[in-house]
Design a protein around this motif. Sequence first.
Motif, PDB file in Angstrom:
ATOM      1  N   ASP A  75     -14.735 -23.347 -40.830  1.00 50.47           N
ATOM      2  CA  ASP A  75     -16.033 -23.763 -40.303  1.00 50.47           C
ATOM      3  C   ASP A  75     -16.653 -24.864 -41.152  1.00 50.47           C
ATOM      4  O   ASP A  75     -17.274 -25.791 -40.629  1.00 50.47           O
ATOM      5  CB  ASP A  75     -16.988 -22.576 -40.207  1.00 50.47           C
ATOM      6  CG  ASP A  75     -16.646 -21.631 -39.063  1.00 50.47           C
ATOM      7  OD1 ASP A  75     -15.750 -21.956 -38.245  1.00 50.47           O
ATOM      8  OD2 ASP A  75     -17.263 -20.550 -38.991  1.00 50.47           O
ATOM      9  N   ILE A 126     -14.956 -28.069 -40.253  1.00 45.91           N
ATOM     10  CA  ILE A 126     -15.414 -28.536 -38.934  1.00 45.91           C
ATOM     11  C   ILE A 126     -16.842 -29.054 -39.033  1.00 45.91           C
ATOM     12  O   ILE A 126     -17.180 -30.076 -38.435  1.00 45.91           O
ATOM     13  CB  ILE A 126     -15.288 -27.416 -37.882  1.00 45.91           C
ATOM     14  CG1 ILE A 126     -13.803 -27.083 -37.660  1.00 45.91           C
ATOM     15  CG2 ILE A 126     -15.952 -27.817 -36.566  1.00 45.91           C
ATOM     16  CD1 ILE A 126     -13.557 -25.844 -36.830  1.00 45.91           C
ATOM     17  N   GLN A 130     -19.696 -25.112 -33.263  1.00 43.04           N
ATOM     18  CA  GLN A 130     -19.359 -24.755 -31.881  1.00 43.04           C
ATOM     19  C   GLN A 130     -19.309 -25.999 -30.984  1.00 43.04           C
ATOM     20  O   GLN A 130     -18.459 -26.086 -30.095  1.00 43.04           O
ATOM     21  CB  GLN A 130     -20.360 -23.746 -31.309  1.00 43.04           C
ATOM     22  CG  GLN A 130     -20.231 -22.378 -31.918  1.00 43.04           C
ATOM     23  CD  GLN A 130     -18.876 -21.728 -31.622  1.00 43.04           C
ATOM     24  OE1 GLN A 130     -17.857 -22.382 -31.483  1.00 43.04           O
ATOM     25  NE2 GLN A 130     -18.864 -20.437 -31.540  1.00 43.04           N
ATOM     26  N   LYS A 138     -16.026 -27.661 -31.734  1.00 46.37           N
ATOM     27  CA  LYS A 138     -14.931 -26.873 -31.151  1.00 46.37           C
ATOM     28  C   LYS A 138     -14.895 -27.035 -29.637  1.00 46.37           C
ATOM     29  O   LYS A 138     -13.826 -27.182 -29.052  1.00 46.37           O
ATOM     30  CB  LYS A 138     -15.068 -25.395 -31.517  1.00 46.37           C
ATOM     31  CG  LYS A 138     -14.705 -25.076 -32.947  1.00 46.37           C
ATOM     32  CD  LYS A 138     -14.862 -23.591 -33.233  1.00 46.37           C
ATOM     33  CE  LYS A 138     -14.445 -23.238 -34.641  1.00 46.37           C
ATOM     34  NZ  LYS A 138     -14.623 -21.793 -34.910  1.00 46.37           N
ATOM     35  N   SER A 156     -11.859 -28.678 -27.406  1.00 46.07           N
ATOM     36  CA  SER A 156     -11.150 -28.021 -26.310  1.00 46.07           C
ATOM     37  C   SER A 156     -11.330 -28.815 -25.020  1.00 46.07           C
ATOM     38  O   SER A 156     -10.425 -28.872 -24.203  1.00 46.07           O
ATOM     39  CB  SER A 156     -11.615 -26.571 -26.139  1.00 46.07           C
ATOM     40  OG  SER A 156     -12.981 -26.520 -25.805  1.00 46.07           O
TER      41      SER A 156
END
Length: 160
Positions: A84, A87, A145, A148, A152
Amino acid sequence: MVQRTVMRTILSIILAFSLSISPAYAELVDGIVAVVNDEPITKSELDMVFEPIHEQYMQTYTGTTLTEKLYEARVSVLEQLIEDKLIYQEAKRREVKVSKEEVERKVDEMRSRFASDRDFRRELQVAGFTLKQIKQRIEEQIAVQMIKQGASDFVLKDTT
């Protein structure tokens, strides 16, 4: 570059666990358990995420199984915090913006789990956190988030 980051992360984990064994180092600035590209992950951050797992395992396991499960879970939580952090660093590099309203909404959700605002703030204090620190952590989680989700979305668009 990625290999250097992975090696630095592995060395940080090894260092963190070796330092956590020695009581002389336990009182260092909140106990740094890992360093990710010069940004520390503190023992209190690790403990905050690990605590619910610890409580659950204490009710589920005993003896050496408990010890093994707790160790595995703590390592897993630390690995997740490191990921995390990486990221979040990417989110900062991309200048991802998280709205104050979204952070406040998440804080309100947390606060609603308590009987009163006073109870909420007392629990934060007992846990060793300020409201400002919790807001910062929530902002980081939302940014992670967002990255992420974007990753995706990219993968899905790329494969079609």
